[in-house]
Design an enzyme around this catalytic site. Sequence first.
Site, mmCIF file in Angstrom:
data_model
loop_
_atom_site.group_PDB
_atom_site.id
_atom_site.type_symbol
_atom_site.label_atom_id
_atom_site.label_comp_id
_atom_site.label_asym_id
_atom_site.label_seq_id
_atom_site.Cartn_x
_atom_site.Cartn_y
_atom_site.Cartn_z
ATOM 1 N N LYS A 118 36.090 -18.499 77.239
ATOM 2 C CA LYS A 118 36.750 -18.767 75.858
ATOM 3 C C LYS A 118 38.122 -19.291 76.131
ATOM 4 C CE LYS A 118 34.412 -14.784 74.448
ATOM 5 N NZ LYS A 118 34.578 -13.048 73.682
ATOM 6 N N GLU A 159 35.467 23.633 76.289
ATOM 7 C CA GLU A 159 36.659 23.688 75.554
ATOM 8 C C GLU A 159 36.667 22.675 74.185
ATOM 9 O OE1 GLU A 159 40.252 24.577 78.950
ATOM 10 O OE2 GLU A 159 39.259 22.539 78.616
ATOM 11 N N TYR A 160 35.857 21.770 74.683
ATOM 12 C CA TYR A 160 35.610 20.550 73.597
ATOM 13 C C TYR A 160 34.791 21.346 72.351
ATOM 14 C CZ TYR A 160 33.693 16.653 71.235
ATOM 15 O OH TYR A 160 33.366 15.625 70.435
ATOM 16 N N ASP A 161 33.680 21.910 72.962
ATOM 17 C CA ASP A 161 32.695 22.494 72.155
ATOM 18 C C ASP A 161 33.413 23.582 71.231
ATOM 19 O OD1 ASP A 161 30.798 21.211 73.424
ATOM 20 O OD2 ASP A 161 30.151 22.866 74.786
ATOM 21 N N CYS A 200 -14.750 1.344 98.168
ATOM 22 C CA CYS A 200 -15.882 2.056 98.660
ATOM 23 C C CYS A 200 -17.391 1.892 97.985
ATOM 24 C CB CYS A 200 -15.663 3.814 98.580
ATOM 25 S SG CYS A 200 -15.751 4.054 96.453
ATOM 26 N N TYR A 207 30.303 -2.326 73.295
ATOM 27 C CA TYR A 207 31.532 -3.055 74.064
ATOM 28 C C TYR A 207 32.102 -4.066 72.845
ATOM 29 C CZ TYR A 207 30.882 -1.302 78.925
ATOM 30 O OH TYR A 207 30.803 -0.669 79.874
ATOM 31 N N LYS A 248 28.951 -11.973 80.013
ATOM 32 C CA LYS A 248 27.933 -11.985 78.792
ATOM 33 C C LYS A 248 27.081 -10.866 78.895
ATOM 34 C CE LYS A 248 25.390 -15.444 76.509
ATOM 35 N NZ LYS A 248 24.229 -14.330 75.953
ATOM 36 N N CYS A 272 -16.429 -0.468 93.014
ATOM 37 C CA CYS A 272 -15.211 -0.187 93.748
ATOM 38 C C CYS A 272 -15.259 -0.966 94.795
ATOM 39 C CB CYS A 272 -14.955 1.271 94.154
ATOM 40 S SG CYS A 272 -13.636 1.596 95.137
ATOM 41 N N ARG A 287 23.417 -8.885 64.208
ATOM 42 C CA ARG A 287 23.806 -10.230 63.881
ATOM 43 C C ARG A 287 22.945 -11.000 63.022
ATOM 44 N NH1 ARG A 287 22.387 -14.836 66.231
ATOM 45 N NH2 ARG A 287 23.824 -16.534 66.642
ATOM 46 N N CYS A 322 -12.529 3.952 89.808
ATOM 47 C CA CYS A 322 -13.530 4.556 90.845
ATOM 48 C C CYS A 322 -13.671 5.819 90.605
ATOM 49 C CB CYS A 322 -13.102 4.106 92.161
ATOM 50 S SG CYS A 322 -14.016 4.927 93.484
ATOM 51 N N CYS A 329 -13.066 8.393 98.026
ATOM 52 C CA CYS A 329 -12.809 6.878 98.299
ATOM 53 C C CYS A 329 -11.685 6.908 99.132
ATOM 54 C CB CYS A 329 -12.699 6.144 96.990
ATOM 55 S SG CYS A 329 -11.884 4.428 97.041
ATOM 56 N N LYS A 378 25.689 -19.369 82.592
ATOM 57 C CA LYS A 378 24.547 -18.476 82.635
ATOM 58 C C LYS A 378 24.410 -18.145 84.097
ATOM 59 C CE LYS A 378 22.092 -17.245 79.992
ATOM 60 N NZ LYS A 378 20.811 -17.642 78.728
ATOM 61 N N GLU A 437 34.772 -13.508 80.454
ATOM 62 C CA GLU A 437 34.173 -12.095 80.205
ATOM 63 C C GLU A 437 32.755 -12.181 80.802
ATOM 64 O OE1 GLU A 437 34.406 -11.884 76.056
ATOM 65 O OE2 GLU A 437 36.438 -12.143 76.159
ATOM 66 N N SER A 451 26.443 -18.744 67.552
ATOM 67 C CA SER A 451 25.835 -18.631 68.870
ATOM 68 C C SER A 451 26.612 -19.306 70.005
ATOM 69 C CB SER A 451 24.198 -19.017 69.096
ATOM 70 O OG SER A 451 24.198 -20.015 68.354
ATOM 71 N N LEU A 452 26.130 -19.449 71.176
ATOM 72 C CA LEU A 452 26.995 -20.188 72.286
ATOM 73 C C LEU A 452 26.141 -21.231 72.976
ATOM 74 C CD1 LEU A 452 28.496 -16.868 74.244
ATOM 75 C CD2 LEU A 452 29.757 -18.702 72.777
ATOM 76 N N ASP A 493 24.293 -8.488 78.098
ATOM 77 C CA ASP A 493 22.733 -8.848 77.627
ATOM 78 C C ASP A 493 22.367 -7.648 76.878
ATOM 79 O OD1 ASP A 493 20.458 -10.076 77.244
ATOM 80 O OD2 ASP A 493 19.733 -9.787 79.546
HETATM 81 S S1 IVH Z 1 31.494 -14.158 72.226
HETATM 82 C C1 IVH Z 1 30.863 -17.560 69.110
HETATM 83 N N1 IVH Z 1 31.556 -12.725 74.138
HETATM 84 O O1 IVH Z 1 26.190 -13.888 73.557
HETATM 85 C C2 IVH Z 1 31.151 -16.743 70.019
HETATM 86 N N2 IVH Z 1 29.524 -13.237 73.106
HETATM 87 O O2 IVH Z 1 24.989 -16.620 72.580
HETATM 88 C C3 IVH Z 1 30.010 -15.648 70.626
HETATM 89 N N3 IVH Z 1 27.795 -12.279 74.176
HETATM 90 O O3 IVH Z 1 25.301 -13.456 70.081
HETATM 91 C C4 IVH Z 1 30.482 -14.331 70.707
HETATM 92 N N4 IVH Z 1 28.603 -11.252 75.762
HETATM 93 O O4 IVH Z 1 25.495 -11.457 71.546
HETATM 94 C C5 IVH Z 1 30.745 -13.351 73.093
HETATM 95 N N5 IVH Z 1 31.845 -11.421 76.008
HETATM 96 C C6 IVH Z 1 30.836 -11.897 74.939
HETATM 97 C C7 IVH Z 1 29.505 -11.877 74.995
HETATM 98 C C8 IVH Z 1 28.750 -12.430 74.043
HETATM 99 C C9 IVH Z 1 27.323 -11.364 75.207
HETATM 100 C C10 IVH Z 1 26.385 -12.757 73.366
HETATM 101 C C11 IVH Z 1 26.502 -12.343 71.675
HETATM 102 C C12 IVH Z 1 26.203 -13.454 71.063
HETATM 103 C C13 IVH Z 1 25.596 -14.221 72.150
HETATM 104 C C14 IVH Z 1 25.997 -15.820 71.821
#
Ligand code: IVH
Length: 707
Positions: free
Chosen positions: A326, A52-54, A446, A257, A144, A443, A165, A461, A466, A350, A142, A99-100, A146
């Site tokens: 946060k 239907e979407y199509d 053998c 996300y 983190k 080998c 970034r 080998c 073997c 971490k 939240e 960065s964090l 990757d």
């Molecule tokens: S907040 C200054 N929220 O972590 C606030 N960052 O080390 C930073 N990351 O480059 C952004 N999940 O790629 C935030 N729930 C989350 C995150 C997040 C992953 C990453 C992000 C950032 C890195 C900072």
Amino acid sequence: MTFSDDRSEHVTGRGGRGRRQASERIDLLREQIRNHNYRYYVLDEPEILDSEYDLLFRELQELEEAWPDLVTADSPTQRVGGEPAEEFASYRHALPMLSLANAFDLGEVREWQGRLYRTLELTRPEEDETDPSLDRLDYVTEPKFDGAAIELVYEGGVLRIGATRGDGETGEDITTNVRTIRNVPLRLSRISSDDRPVPNVLEVRGEVLMLRTDFEQLNRRRRDAGEAEFANPRNAAAGSLRQLDPRITAGRPLLFYAYGVGRVEALAGSGFVRHSEVLQALAGWGFRTPDRFLVANRLEEVQAFYEELVEERDATPYEADGVVIKVDELELQTALGEVSRSPRWAVAYKFPAQQATTVVESITISVGRTGVLTPTVDLTPVEVGGVTVSSSTMHNEPELHRKDVREGDTVLVQRAGGVIPEVVKVARERKPRKGRFKFPASCPVCGSEVVRTEGEVAIRCVNLSCPAQVKERLFHWGSRDAIDVDGLGEKLVEQLVEQGLVKDPADLYELTGPQLAGLERMAEKSAQNLVAALERSKRASLDRFLTALGIRHVGIHVARVLAREFGGLKPLMDAEQESLEEVHEIGPEVASQVVAFFSRAENRKLIERLLASGLSPRWPPEGAPRRAAAVDLSGTTFVFTGELARLTRDEAKLLVESLGGRATGSVSSKTDYVVAGQVAGSKLEKARQLGVEILDEAGFLQLVGQE
Ligand code: IVH
């Protein structure tokens, strides 16, 4: 993109619609499609059938083709566009992407909290006489993610820019790629009337990820196609985002996300008081936001949430390497400010390291199914991310030498993405080391000659009988993706070979209960079970049979492609290089391996014996949908264009052929039907010009009696 306007008049007549009506219909379709995309890609709760979407999508495409001046960049039809870029332009972020700072245990999180209190000049909860249990600050915690961090810039609710970034100040403009990510909204709107109005300028920050299952599937395909695999989902996501050709990115299963905002310019200021409101607003504008997060004011709760996520770590659909804590109140965030490019108001807590150091006890060489010699590093057992690791493969000689791993070395090992552990590097030490590891000249199993095939790193080998190769081939025969013989484990295979009972897979089918029951640790019951499992395995489908044969580059995916295309073992055995190469997804290297395999007398003989003992590889597999016998397509020619939702292109072709029809690649006056999926292009246009009948997927399925 340039569009000529001169066709509009003709189309008025054909479509029976005026421009104004077309425009209204286009608006309605876009709104509906956006809503369905949102339900499908963000909420994971589709409301209508794909077919239907199509239909909606096709109708929009057709209207846009008829009225090119009504095409807008935010239309759902315009996700993939433009030519490959030479390089990316750089993009300066209006506000830096920081960065964090990291915390590795609860103590370090408490230290971070201490800094919050000092900076804000608050009393710490435990010093508070009125209520020592109550923390004054609310925290949002939240996952983190990757993946790869990006920023999306919306103006007037329309996606204008997507950027990496980079170094935090300046990233790369990857707008064309970001547009292909299905759950990135091209235009924002309020999901419900309770949601905030969309700001005039909005910068959204978040992470682009690849789900583990999608990552594994992508790697499997790459492996089958002889391409290099990605090391982990993060690399796959980041690599896919930085493709110069947006069509490649479009083919990769990426997800976005959202977890924060940059610049927000709204009529009444940003209007946000808390970060948790930001998350809610982002969800209300159509973004996927962290599915699990916690708002709490006590670190004990944060810790419990953290432990829960650690526990679930390997089971989450995406990879996370920690949580981000946060401070919820935005005014406090501002008051806290930043130090050395990291905000004081947030910390990355971490997960336990997936790395550890240990000692190399020995290096041994194992011989695989195809005779390849693989160095294995035996390690003093060590726990890495909750799993005990006692060995690791080095893949090949150059890798062993590149990393220069020697017996007695202290090495750093890591588990990447919860899978096989690898040796990252040798720790630098002062103590004298043993000599370089010498790769054997013959080998180790053998004693036969070993050779390096030109253009390859692998050393093999050459002796096909073997014992190591024989065992591995038998073990592979019984494995999950292959014939799947329950109970045919490594230990049993070893015994069968060592006792001289079995030399190749065909011998397995001549084994008797009493023979098996005579083996070590083999009760009569298990012997019977194995005989029964072998009997059952005779009904294995063609794709499994092909996988089990162990033809180089033919894993289950390629095997399935071949089975679909050839429909039987005999036609495949007789196929020539050219006809194999014509198959979609089969390249010259795979084709020549297949031809070489079936041209060897000993392989043909083995297959003959297998068939004689009752194996009958069938296609399609038992239990596959039965076709409607009444449909006869003989003399009918089909062309498929665009992406189908319910079938792969190969399946659709196979279906046509199984009903006596033909599927060809190009549209001509001899074509009877063009079946158009999503994002159908020039073939659809050609069909229109020639007046060939056009079907959508649902129409096609109906025609072939599958609906
Ligand atoms: S907040 C200054 N929220 O972590 C606030 N960052 O080390 C930073 N990351 O480059 C952004 N999940 O790629 C935030 N729930 C989350 C995150 C997040 C992953 C990453 C992000 C950032 C890195 C900072």
